[in-house]
Write an enzyme that holds these catalytic residues in place. Structure first.
Site, mmCIF file in Angstrom:
data_model
loop_
_atom_site.group_PDB
_atom_site.id
_atom_site.type_symbol
_atom_site.label_atom_id
_atom_site.label_comp_id
_atom_site.label_asym_id
_atom_site.label_seq_id
_atom_site.Cartn_x
_atom_site.Cartn_y
_atom_site.Cartn_z
ATOM 1 N N GLU A 619 -30.871 -6.736 33.772
ATOM 2 C CA GLU A 619 -30.984 -7.436 35.050
ATOM 3 C C GLU A 619 -30.787 -6.476 36.213
ATOM 4 O O GLU A 619 -31.367 -6.614 37.268
ATOM 5 C CB GLU A 619 -29.930 -8.539 35.115
ATOM 6 C CG GLU A 619 -30.183 -9.493 36.263
ATOM 7 C CD GLU A 619 -28.908 -10.002 36.913
ATOM 8 O OE1 GLU A 619 -27.825 -9.801 36.359
ATOM 9 O OE2 GLU A 619 -29.023 -10.582 38.000
ATOM 10 N N PHE A 620 -29.972 -5.433 35.981
ATOM 11 C CA PHE A 620 -29.617 -4.555 37.092
ATOM 12 C C PHE A 620 -30.426 -3.270 37.121
ATOM 13 O O PHE A 620 -30.342 -2.510 38.080
ATOM 14 C CB PHE A 620 -28.132 -4.201 36.996
ATOM 15 C CG PHE A 620 -27.229 -5.373 37.226
ATOM 16 C CD1 PHE A 620 -26.890 -5.753 38.512
ATOM 17 C CD2 PHE A 620 -26.724 -6.095 36.169
ATOM 18 C CE1 PHE A 620 -26.056 -6.826 38.735
ATOM 19 C CE2 PHE A 620 -25.893 -7.181 36.378
ATOM 20 C CZ PHE A 620 -25.564 -7.551 37.664
ATOM 21 N N GLY A 621 -31.175 -2.995 36.064
ATOM 22 C CA GLY A 621 -31.936 -1.750 36.007
ATOM 23 C C GLY A 621 -32.283 -1.435 34.573
ATOM 24 O O GLY A 621 -32.013 -2.222 33.667
ATOM 25 N N VAL A 623 -32.419 -0.059 30.794
ATOM 26 C CA VAL A 623 -31.454 0.266 29.744
ATOM 27 C C VAL A 623 -32.076 1.435 28.975
ATOM 28 O O VAL A 623 -33.217 1.333 28.528
ATOM 29 C CB VAL A 623 -31.208 -0.924 28.794
ATOM 30 C CG1 VAL A 623 -30.143 -0.576 27.767
ATOM 31 C CG2 VAL A 623 -30.811 -2.163 29.575
ATOM 32 N N ASP A 734 -21.811 -17.295 26.166
ATOM 33 C CA ASP A 734 -23.254 -17.060 26.019
ATOM 34 C C ASP A 734 -23.534 -16.424 24.658
ATOM 35 O O ASP A 734 -24.309 -15.486 24.550
ATOM 36 C CB ASP A 734 -23.740 -16.161 27.170
ATOM 37 C CG ASP A 734 -25.263 -16.197 27.318
ATOM 38 O OD1 ASP A 734 -25.905 -17.067 26.691
ATOM 39 O OD2 ASP A 734 -25.799 -15.362 28.054
HETATM 40 O O1 ACK Z 1 -33.777 -6.345 22.046
HETATM 41 P P1 ACK Z 1 -33.531 -4.978 22.505
HETATM 42 O O2 ACK Z 1 -34.196 -3.847 21.879
HETATM 43 O O3 ACK Z 1 -31.950 -4.680 22.586
HETATM 44 O O4 ACK Z 1 -33.741 -4.961 24.115
HETATM 45 C C1 ACK Z 1 -32.567 -5.157 24.803
HETATM 46 C C2 ACK Z 1 -32.556 -4.227 25.990
HETATM 47 O O5 ACK Z 1 -31.711 -3.153 25.678
HETATM 48 C C3 ACK Z 1 -32.072 -4.905 27.267
HETATM 49 O O6 ACK Z 1 -30.767 -5.334 27.128
HETATM 50 C C4 ACK Z 1 -31.313 -3.228 24.342
HETATM 51 N N1 ACK Z 1 -29.941 -2.810 24.254
HETATM 52 C C5 ACK Z 1 -28.909 -3.167 25.052
HETATM 53 N N2 ACK Z 1 -27.785 -2.554 24.669
HETATM 54 C C6 ACK Z 1 -28.106 -1.780 23.599
HETATM 55 C C7 ACK Z 1 -27.371 -0.912 22.747
HETATM 56 N N3 ACK Z 1 -26.057 -0.725 22.925
HETATM 57 N N4 ACK Z 1 -28.020 -0.283 21.773
HETATM 58 C C8 ACK Z 1 -29.322 -0.488 21.593
HETATM 59 N N5 ACK Z 1 -30.082 -1.308 22.346
HETATM 60 C C9 ACK Z 1 -29.479 -1.939 23.342
HETATM 61 C C10 ACK Z 1 -31.470 -4.651 23.897
#
Ligand code: ACK
Length: 903
Positions: A619-621, A623, A734
């Protein structure tokens, strides 16, 4: 015929315009001889009647077609991934008259990589079979309707200098209208005064290429070199660091302009050139500081924006007040302070020698109270002068720049005084003990009668309401029973009730006052203390202070300071933490959210992090992911959540909220926080990297691929993480498969603590009638109805997660609307058991969805039950939808202890 370079963002290769494709019969390809190519170059007009060239083939009636068309050698220019956009029309086989057994509706695209032009057709590698979304019929031809198809394929990683493309027809009716070959690149960019060169992205999808920017002319990196990341889509992402104009320059319209005459810029942090402060000038452009006008000065500690100053004028209105052999001098501050606040006064004392023999400096016996030089007050007491003697005092005012102003004419004030006869000599200190002191004094010159005895009055400073009087016939005595480390005041009085002196001991005098005909001199009194005594006392004091703090904190009004480590052990803003008992602390209890972040999250220097790829959009930028190399630690892969530039203070707080929460947890089924980056931009949250991403997408991608035990293992991990959270007193609100992350060992970890109280970031969250935003399908009825969020409502959500897991990421309640879901649940409708779901698991789900929340199982019971099922896999054999399965009631094992098994 030369191929134009694939330069820049879009290098377009239009077959019909720029290229002559070569027809070939592909003898080499299949080591068999085929008929000569039937591709033909045909000039046509498009729908706007503009001439176009197409390559066509239409040998649908003949057997064994194998017609090839290939491009010239296309240079990659270093691009590792290229895109090929084809525009073509294709004839619908059904529209052809008669039986068309051999008619095809597809063609194949091939490539061949090479470092030189030499074409070895046998090495062609297939890219894809291309089919048309729309094929045309005879009718369309009649209507002159052109059913143009566009297909794009990407190709990579390419490692050679160039490549050929080829199109193989196996008996279709095709017209190839254009072939556009291009690659994407991040364009040259100037951002935050840093230049980033045009950059070719990496070959792998979602890979990021880090580029270090070059600061534009007359600028410097602020703290660290600026960096940007080039994505495979040719976009610049995640800027880190920036350049700023060097001192003497300011940023105007993206470049550094020199400061004008009369202006300066000294600090990298300041934005623009500033006008020189008063009494200073910058005679040249590009000044980093202004120089002082003649007669004005600056000292090193003066800030750059401070005016230049000069020495003060002399003190004014000086008066003297003689008392026996002491003189009290007083004056007013100078008319002109020189523009500074640090005015001090010095006294020069000179005795006037008899018979006009001039002046002699007063010797060391004369005492100045509080001191002779560097006086900040406008008065001084001069004591122990000779009686009946003329003195001349010179008063001088100085300030911080007086030393520099060598040629400045000093302005003195002279005071001439004559002392009277001496009253008595002051009380003198003799031998001191731990709690005693010997005093002696001289008899007054003219006692004005016979002195029978002296009274010695003493009291602790500022506690004069409680004093002691002792009497002495002698002019000396020893006072005992004093408190160590205290300030005492002694006064000696003759029996005629005439106060002759009061004083006492070590250290310099610090306060003086005159009252009537007597005067009292207060001198700080500190009895000597041995080192060990001092330590004991310090400890006693500490204990007192600590006691104060403890009671003060409970009452909530003590402002006393405490050692932060000490505080950490006992308090967290009012929460008393006992060792071994884990409790979650709401970051809201901190007045300053930044304090909460740094209490629970380690600050990481951005130079230890490399951003390698984008893994999602938060949401903020973005990942991202990449390695974290902390000094002295093993390199680990981390996920990096970034906060986009241009955020508000509130957004920054909301973003870092998650770190304040995550940082408090330490459990194998809770996503681990590595730290935060808040000292540089962008602000980042660094967590462990979970190779398989979020659970819902992971399950959808691997539909039907896991054993029941593997699925139950995942559920067990989630339940264990949730048990830990509920033990900590944290309610997630959530819990859903999209908020569970999976690592390469299939370990599931609860994540997304972001705005779990607000849920603004969850696309599933919908507004309820009460205005809150709630992910309806995952939320217990009481939480939807009246926001009663508890660990029991988390258990309801856990039941939904179980359902999601057992149905490999199916959407709960499918496409029903949120309103219908609320209504159905209210009417006791529950999700049916997923296909092939063990009955025991479905019963657990149903228990989680008990209307009465106290009837739902607790997380420790859920963990316990799942452990039992894992230990006894035959209990998972009975499936909900197997026709012979009788209804069995699930018993949650209340006798199970809490075990710490990690899934
Ligand atoms: O479903 P995903 O591949 O898993 O897509 C979302 C995306 O970033 C936005 O939140 C991935 N994500 C978030 N945190 C992590 C993490 N610690 N390790 C790997 N993927 C992550 C998440």
């Amino acid at each position: 015929f030369d191929v134009p370079p694939l330069s820049s963002l879009l290098s377009v290769v239009h077959l019909n315009m720029h290229y002559k494709l070569k027809k070939s019969n592909k003898e080499e390809l299949n080591h068999s001889v085929f008929s000569l190519s039937q591709w033909e170059e045909i000039g046509e007009v498009d729908e706007n009647y503009a001439p176009i060239h197409t390559y066509q083939v239409c040998r649908v009636m003949e057997q064994n077609q194998n017609n090839w068309l290939h491009t010239n050698w296309i240079l990659t220019e270093g691009a590792q991934r290229v895109f090929i956009e084809l525009k073509f029309t294709l004839r619908d086989c059904n529209s052809l008259p008669g039986g068309v057994g051999t008619c095809k509706e597809t063609f194949n695209m091939y490539y061949y990589e090479t470092n030189d032009r030499a074409l070895k057709e046998s090495r062609y590698i297939k890219i894809d079979t291309i089919a048309a979304d729309e094929s045309f019929t005879e009718l369309d031809l009649g209507d002159r309707v052109m059913k143009l198809n566009t297909e794009v394929r990407d190709l990579g990683p390419l490692t050679r200098k160039g490549f050929y493309l080829a199109f193989q027809d196996l008996g279709a009716c095709i017209a190839l209208v254009s072939v556009r070959v291009f690659y994407k690149r991040c364009p040259f960019l100037v951002k935050s005064l840093a230049e980033f060169p045009g950059t070719i992205p990496g070959s792998e999808a979602s890979q990021l290429v880090e580029v270090v920017g070059r600061c534009v002319n007359n600028s410097l990196p602020l703290y660290e070199p600026p960096r940007m990341h080039c994505s495979t889509e040719g976009e610049w992402l995640v800027p880190i660091g920036k350049c700023v104009c060097q001192p003497g320059f300011e940023e105007i319209n993206g470049s550094c302009q020199v400061c004008k005459v009369g202006f300066y810029r000294s600090l990298l942090e300041s934005l623009a050139c500033s006008k020189c402060p008063p009494h200073s000038v910058a005679r040249q452009t590009g000044a980093t500081a202004c120089s002082c006008e003649d007669g004005f000065y600056k000292i090193e500690s003066d800030p750059p924006n401070m005016a230049c100053t000069r020495p003060p004028s002399g003190p004014r209105n000086a008066i003297s007040n003689v008392n026996e052999t002491s003189v009290f001098l007083e004056w007013s501050i100078p008319m002109e302070t020189g523009g500074r606040k640090d005015v001090r006064y010095n006294i020069l004392c000179r005795r006037v020698l008899p018979d006009g023999r001039g002046l002699e400096e007063c010797g060391p016996n004369v005492r100045f109270l509080p001191r002779r030089v560097g006086l900040s007050n406008t008065s001084v007491m001069v004591a122990d002068l000779q009686s009946h003697t003329n003195y001349s005092f010179l008063l001088e005012a100085v300030n911080g720049v007086s030393e520099l102003a060598k040629d400045h004419t000093k302005q003195y004030v002279t005071l001439n005084v004559t002392t009277n006869q001496a009253g008595t000599s002051v009380v003198r200190k003799g031998r001191t003990g731990k709690s005693s002191i010997a005093l002696s004094w001289a008899e007054p010159d003219r006692p004005n009668g016979i002195i029978l005895e002296y009274e010695i009055k003493y009291f602790e400073k500022e506690q004069d309401s409680s004093y002691t009087i002792i009497k002495s016939k002698d002019t000396e005595m020893e006072v005992e029973g004093l408190k160590p480390s205290s300030v005492y005041i002694f006064q000696v009085k003759s029996a005629k009730n005439r106060l002759i002196s009061s004083t006492h001991f070590f250290g310099s005098p610090y306060l003086t006052y005159v009252s009537g005909e007597t005067y009292t001199i207060y001198i700080p009194t500190i009895t000597t203390m041995h080192y060990d005594q001092a330590i004991t006392l310090a400890l006693v004091l500490l204990a007192v202070v600590a006691g104060f703090l403890l009671s003060g904190r409970r009452c909530g009004y003590s402002k006393a300071k405490q050692d932060p480590e000490e505080e950490k052990m006992h308090f967290h803003n009012g929460h008393i933490k006992f060792p071994g008992v884990r409790t979650y602390i709401d970051p809201l209890t901190y007045e300053d959210p930044n304090q909460a972040v740094h209490e629970f999250a380690q600050e990481i220097d951005v130079s230890f992090i490399s951003i390698e790829r984008i893994i999602g959009a938060g949401e903020f930028g973005e990942v991202c992911s990449g390695p974290l190399r902390l000094p002295g630690k093993r390199e680990i892969q981390v996920a990096i959540k970034t906060l986009k530039a241009g955020y508000t203070e509130q957004q920054r707080r909301d973003f870092l909220w998650e770190a304040s929460i995550m940082g408090q947890f330490n459990h194998p089924n809770i996503i681990r926080l590595e730290g935060v980056v808040t000292k540089s931009k962008p602000v980042m949250i660094i967590t462990e990297y979970m190779e398989n991403g979020s659970l819902d997408t992971f399950l959808k991608k691997n539909d039907g691929q896991f054993t029941v035990i593997q699925l139950v293992g995942m559920l067990r991990g989630i339940a264990s993480g949730m048990r830990y959270l509920s033990d900590m007193g944290y309610v997630h609100r959530d819990l859903a498969a999209r908020n569970i992350l999976v690592n390469s060992n299939l370990v599931c970890k609860v994540s997304d603590f972001g705005l779990s109280r607000v849920l603004e970031d969850d696309p599933e969250a919908a507004y309820t009638t009460r205005g809150g935003k709630i992910p309806i399908r995952w939320t217990a009825p009481e939480a939807i109805a009246y926001r009663k969020f508890t660990s029991a409502s988390d258990v309801w959500s856990y039941g939904i997660v179980m359902w999601e897991v057992m149905s490999y990421g199916e959407r709960p309640y499918w496409e029903m609307s949120n309103q219908d879901v609320i209504k159905a649940v209210e009417e006791s409708y529950r999700l049916p058991g997923p296909m092939d779901c063990p009955e025991a698991l479905y019963h657990l789900m149903m228990d989680c969805w008990q209307r009465e929340r106290s009837n739902r199982p607790k997380f420790d019971e859920i963990v316990c039950l799942l452990d039992k099922l894992i230990r006894n896999p035959s209990s998972l054999k009975k499936l909900v939808n197997s026709s012979h399965s009788p209804f069995v009631t699930l018993h949650l094992c209340s006798s199970c202890g809490v075990e710490n098994i990690v899934s």
